[in-house]
Structures are given as C-alpha cells and as structure tokens.
Design a protein around this motif. Structure first.
Motif, PDB file in Angstrom:
ATOM      1  N   GLY A 166       0.799  -1.275   0.206  1.00  0.00           N
ATOM      2  CA  GLY A 166       0.091   0.048  -0.096  1.00  0.00           C
ATOM      3  C   GLY A 166       0.844   1.262   0.111  1.00  0.00           C
ATOM      4  N   GLU A 167       2.093   1.073  -0.347  1.00  0.00           N
ATOM      5  CA  GLU A 167       3.088   2.374  -0.464  1.00  0.00           C
ATOM      6  C   GLU A 167       3.176   2.998  -1.733  1.00  0.00           C
ATOM      7  N   ILE A 168       3.249   4.103  -1.853  1.00  0.00           N
ATOM      8  CA  ILE A 168       3.904   4.637  -3.151  1.00  0.00           C
ATOM      9  C   ILE A 168       5.174   5.096  -2.782  1.00  0.00           C
ATOM     10  N   LEU A 169       6.066   4.493  -3.494  1.00  0.00           N
ATOM     11  CA  LEU A 169       7.740   4.714  -3.007  1.00  0.00           C
ATOM     12  C   LEU A 169       8.485   5.437  -4.762  1.00  0.00           C
ATOM     13  N   GLY A 170       8.838   6.613  -4.217  1.00  0.00           N
ATOM     14  CA  GLY A 170       9.836   7.028  -5.157  1.00  0.00           C
ATOM     15  C   GLY A 170      11.225   6.536  -5.213  1.00  0.00           C
ATOM     16  N   LEU A 171      11.465   6.226  -6.407  1.00  0.00           N
ATOM     17  CA  LEU A 171      12.981   5.681  -6.453  1.00  0.00           C
ATOM     18  C   LEU A 171      13.536   6.396  -7.577  1.00  0.00           C
ATOM     19  N   LEU A 172      14.443   7.272  -7.017  1.00  0.00           N
ATOM     20  CA  LEU A 172      14.992   8.423  -7.746  1.00  0.00           C
ATOM     21  C   LEU A 172      16.622   8.447  -7.906  1.00  0.00           C
ATOM     22  N   GLY A 173      17.063   9.033  -8.753  1.00  0.00           N
ATOM     23  CA  GLY A 173      18.694   9.033  -9.102  1.00  0.00           C
ATOM     24  C   GLY A 173      18.930   9.785 -10.482  1.00  0.00           C
ATOM     25  N   PRO A 174      19.838  10.769 -10.409  1.00  0.00           N
ATOM     26  CA  PRO A 174      20.486  11.375 -11.635  1.00  0.00           C
ATOM     27  C   PRO A 174      20.717  10.137 -12.590  1.00  0.00           C
ATOM     28  N   ASN A 175      20.881  10.637 -13.902  1.00  0.00           N
ATOM     29  CA  ASN A 175      21.265   9.622 -14.936  1.00  0.00           C
ATOM     30  C   ASN A 175      22.677   9.337 -14.677  1.00  0.00           C
ATOM     31  N   THR A 209      19.972   8.218   0.036  1.00  0.00           N
ATOM     32  CA  THR A 209      18.616   8.491   1.197  1.00  0.00           C
ATOM     33  C   THR A 209      17.867   7.663   0.925  1.00  0.00           C
ATOM     34  N   ASP A 210      17.245   7.253   2.217  1.00  0.00           N
ATOM     35  CA  ASP A 210      15.862   6.377   2.407  1.00  0.00           C
ATOM     36  C   ASP A 210      15.205   6.954   3.265  1.00  0.00           C
ATOM     37  N   ASP A 211      14.056   7.893   3.058  1.00  0.00           N
ATOM     38  CA  ASP A 211      13.389   8.508   3.979  1.00  0.00           C
ATOM     39  C   ASP A 211      12.228   9.109   3.723  1.00  0.00           C
ATOM     40  N   ARG A 212      11.299   9.382   4.668  1.00  0.00           N
ATOM     41  CA  ARG A 212       9.931   9.968   4.293  1.00  0.00           C
ATOM     42  C   ARG A 212      10.322  11.318   3.591  1.00  0.00           C
ATOM     43  N   VAL A 213       9.522  11.612   2.567  1.00  0.00           N
ATOM     44  CA  VAL A 213       9.498  12.911   1.925  1.00  0.00           C
ATOM     45  C   VAL A 213       9.309  14.188   2.877  1.00  0.00           C
ATOM     46  N   GLU A 214       8.618  13.971   3.657  1.00  0.00           N
ATOM     47  CA  GLU A 214       8.312  15.128   4.635  1.00  0.00           C
ATOM     48  C   GLU A 214       9.399  15.439   5.726  1.00  0.00           C
ATOM     49  N   ASN A 215      10.131  14.452   5.991  1.00  0.00           N
ATOM     50  CA  ASN A 215      11.477  14.594   6.806  1.00  0.00           C
ATOM     51  C   ASN A 215      12.396  15.054   6.029  1.00  0.00           C
ATOM     52  N   LEU A 216      12.726  14.742   4.838  1.00  0.00           N
ATOM     53  CA  LEU A 216      13.389  15.327   3.703  1.00  0.00           C
ATOM     54  C   LEU A 216      13.265  16.959   3.590  1.00  0.00           C
ATOM     55  N   LEU A 217      12.106  17.208   3.343  1.00  0.00           N
ATOM     56  CA  LEU A 217      11.623  18.890   3.302  1.00  0.00           C
ATOM     57  C   LEU A 217      12.125  19.445   4.492  1.00  0.00           C
ATOM     58  N   ASP A 219       4.136  15.125  -4.444  1.00  0.00           N
ATOM     59  CA  ASP A 219       2.451  14.899  -4.296  1.00  0.00           C
ATOM     60  C   ASP A 219       2.096  13.553  -3.849  1.00  0.00           C
ATOM     61  N   LEU A 220       2.858  12.576  -4.616  1.00  0.00           N
ATOM     62  CA  LEU A 220       2.389  11.117  -4.433  1.00  0.00           C
ATOM     63  C   LEU A 220       2.951  10.154  -3.290  1.00  0.00           C
ATOM     64  N   CYS A 221       4.366  10.390  -3.275  1.00  0.00           N
ATOM     65  CA  CYS A 221       5.205   9.583  -2.299  1.00  0.00           C
ATOM     66  C   CYS A 221       5.243   9.855  -0.972  1.00  0.00           C
ATOM     67  N   GLU A 222       5.119   8.928  -0.264  1.00  0.00           N
ATOM     68  CA  GLU A 222       5.499   9.278   1.218  1.00  0.00           C
ATOM     69  C   GLU A 222       6.976   8.965   1.486  1.00  0.00           C
ATOM     70  N   ARG A 223       7.388   8.408   0.750  1.00  0.00           N
ATOM     71  CA  ARG A 223       8.940   7.820   1.134  1.00  0.00           C
ATOM     72  C   ARG A 223       9.836   7.902  -0.252  1.00  0.00           C
ATOM     73  N   THR A 224      10.733   8.127  -0.356  1.00  0.00           N
ATOM     74  CA  THR A 224      11.751   8.183  -1.441  1.00  0.00           C
ATOM     75  C   THR A 224      13.127   7.306  -1.049  1.00  0.00           C
ATOM     76  N   VAL A 225      13.557   6.559  -2.192  1.00  0.00           N
ATOM     77  CA  VAL A 225      14.985   6.111  -2.017  1.00  0.00           C
ATOM     78  C   VAL A 225      15.868   6.634  -3.324  1.00  0.00           C
ATOM     79  N   ILE A 226      16.867   7.341  -2.908  1.00  0.00           N
ATOM     80  CA  ILE A 226      17.784   8.121  -3.780  1.00  0.00           C
ATOM     81  C   ILE A 226      18.887   7.203  -3.758  1.00  0.00           C
ATOM     82  N   ILE A 227      19.117   6.964  -5.235  1.00  0.00           N
ATOM     83  CA  ILE A 227      20.640   6.202  -5.662  1.00  0.00           C
ATOM     84  C   ILE A 227      21.472   7.316  -6.483  1.00  0.00           C
ATOM     85  N   ASN A 228      22.729   7.127  -6.042  1.00  0.00           N
ATOM     86  CA  ASN A 228      23.844   8.025  -6.876  1.00  0.00           C
ATOM     87  C   ASN A 228      25.026   7.300  -6.632  1.00  0.00           C
ATOM     88  N   ASN A 229      25.759   7.095  -7.736  1.00  0.00           N
ATOM     89  CA  ASN A 229      26.889   6.505  -8.142  1.00  0.00           C
ATOM     90  C   ASN A 229      26.866   4.801  -7.426  1.00  0.00           C
TER      91      ASN A 229
END
Length: 328
Positions: free
Chosen positions: A37-46, A224-232, A209-219
């Motif tokens: 039931g979670e919407i997770l953002g999986l993010l990272g630069p090119n 980062t693996d945290d709630r969007v509101e915490n990061l803001l 707008d959609l995700c409660e949590r996001t995982v950000i990958i770099n290199n």
C-alpha cells in the motif's frame, strides 16, 4: 510489523566496458524495502544505477549478487512465479501496440497472461471508465494523444492485477491537466485496491505529491531512504530569507560572502534581502554574530519554502549530512 512486498538485499551489478577489460559498477550493494500500500519514489540522476535497479526488480537483468523478493518470492530462483506479483510500465507508451485499438491492447495483454476476452471483459470496462478512456476504446493507439497513451499503458499494467506496479516516468511528456488526472488515479489505486507502486520520475512535483517515502540512488549507492516530509523539513531549517533594514556596504558584503559563500544578496530600492542555505542549521548563529559585528540591521528573518526538486539536488550534491534511518 508490516511485511514488505518488495525486498532488495545487498544488490550488486557491474558491466564490462566496451573494447576494454575494465568493469564499471552500476549498482553497489544496495538494500531497501517497499511495504504494502505504499507509493515509493525510486530516484537518481542519469547514470546513478537507478535504471539497472529497476530492470533487476522486474527480472530483466540478472544481478551479480544479492537478492530481490517480490511478495516473498525470489525473482531469480522462481522468476516466473515472482513475475506474477509485479507489472511494469517502462518508457511509457512503448508498452503498447500502436496499430491496435485501446480495447484490443487490453485484450491482447490479458491474453499474454492466459486470460480470455470473456474473462476480462468486465474488468476492461471498469478500467476504461476509471481511466476515462470509454470514448476512445475503438481508437487506434497511434492516433491517441501522449496523455491518453500513458493512461492506457497504466491500465494495461493494472489489468494484470498484480500486488506491485512499477511506473517509469508516468507523467513524462503529458500535459498538466492529464498529469494531475494520472496522479489522482494512482492515489485511488493505492487507497481502494491497496496496491504497491514504485515510481521513477524526473518530475519532483509528482514525487512530492504522491510519495510518502523516497529512495535516492547516486553512484550506485543509496544516499537517502527517508520520508519525503522528513527530507523537506531537514533542508527547510537550513534555508533562510533575511530582510535587512538598509543596504550593505561593499565591505559588509565582502565580509559576509567570505564567511558564507553560498549567500545571495539582493539590493532593493528601500530594503535588501539576504538568502542563504546553511549546511548545518546551527550555523544561523554564526551568521547572526557576523550581522551584529558588522552592525547590519535586520527587519525580519524567515525560513524559505523549499520544494522537493531542491531537496533532491542538494542530496545528490552531497549536502545531506545525516545518517540513513534504520528500516524496521
């Protein structure tokens, strides 16, 4: 304790460079979970390793080491069974057959999963209504707008009725109105059907707008693996806007800039503004000391509103000086 629907453990993947014997590490020992039931953002630069991670989760790329469990099923040891629990929309409208109609696409992909037209007829009717495609059901896909094609691609993924749906850039190239419509549909899918959605996107408004949590990958690593509101909140306390009672002299400006290179000074007719993003929130006291020492009058000080795109850029640049929270 909530049982994760997706578990990524110690995942690694390297590729051999062309025309050389050297290897490049695309994914370097990453681990994360996604709950039901979670919407997770999986993010990272090119080039960060995000796409490789996505393809490994979908079973399109075999990892060098590590494991991926989809609904407690190993997607390497029991690949076909794991695929029954996940569907994906990769690169948007390329998932469709352009010379088939909207309804024919839905029927075709249902057939790929062993379902007859009769079995899915009612479900297709529901999806056409949910995605506002009833008036286009007999239209060839190559005649649809990009937004309509994107909605159909998501509807095709929904037709599989899997617990997990992976959406790669679900709002890419579509107009603002359709983008908001897609967001609302995705919220309904999670709220009413308890689906789990993993979203990749370069549109940070969508993630915020959609995700409660996001995982950000770099290199190749998770940064980062945290709630969007915490990061803001984390970066909001470091971003300040200061209204001055007068203008800075050249000497005052040079002194401030020497101690705070990231500071932006905007002179105005009557008042001037200082805007500054501080690496550590307690550095605001150092700024106050300089303002007092230089006898610079301050009218007001406010925390700047920061959006998730700014947060993402700061994290990728290495400006988040905090430990990853433990996942329970």
């Amino acid at each position: 304790m909530t049982q994760p629907v997706v578990e990524v453990k110690n995942l690694k993947k390297s590729y051999k460079k062309r025309k050389t014997k050297a290897y490049i590490t695309a994914v370097d020992d990453i681990s994360f979970t996604v709950n039901k039931g979670e919407i997770l953002g999986l993010l990272g630069p090119n080039g960060a390793g995000k796409t490789t991670t996505i393809k490994m989760i979908c079973g399109l790329v075999v990892p060098d080491s590590g494991s991926i469990l989809i609904n407690n099923t190993d997607n390497q040891k029991k690949r076909l069974r794991a695929r029954e629990h996940i569907s994906a929309v990769l690169e948007g409208n390329r998932n469709l057959y352009w010379r088939l109609t909207v309804r024919e696409n839905l029927e075709y992909f249902a057939g790929n999963r062993g379902k007859s037209r009769k079995e899915v007829s009612a479900q297709i009717d529901e999806l056409l209504e949910q995605f506002h495609l009833q008036d286009k059901e007999n239209e060839l896909v190559n005649r649809l707008s990009r937004g309509m094609q994107q909605k159909l691609a998501i509807a095709v993924a929904m037709l599989a009725n899997t617990e997990v749906i992976l959406l790669d850039e679900p709002t890419l190239g579509i107009d603002i109105e359709t983008g908001y419509e897609v967001r609302e549909i995705l919220r309904d899918i999670v709220r009413e059907q308890k689906k789990t959605i993993i979203i990749t996107s370069h549109d940070m408004d969508v993630i915020e707008d959609l995700c409660e949590r996001t995982v950000i990958i770099n290199n190749g690593k998770i940064v980062t693996d945290d709630r969007v509101e915490n990061l803001l909140k984390l970066f909001e306390v470091r971003a300040y806007s200061i209204k001055l009672g007068g203008h800075l002299s050249k000497e005052q400006h040079d002194t401030l800039l020497q101690k705070f290179p990231q500071l932006v000074y905007t002179p105005d007719t009557y008042q001037s503004m200082l805007e500054v993003d501080l690496t550590k929130s307690e550095a605001i006291y150092d700024l106050f000391d300089v303002l007092k020492l230089e006898q610079i009058p301050v009218d007001t000080i406010d925390r700047k509103t920061i959006n998730f795109e700014q947060v993402f850029m700061k994290i990728v640049k290495g400006e988040n000086e905090y430990a990853l929270p433990e996942r329970v």
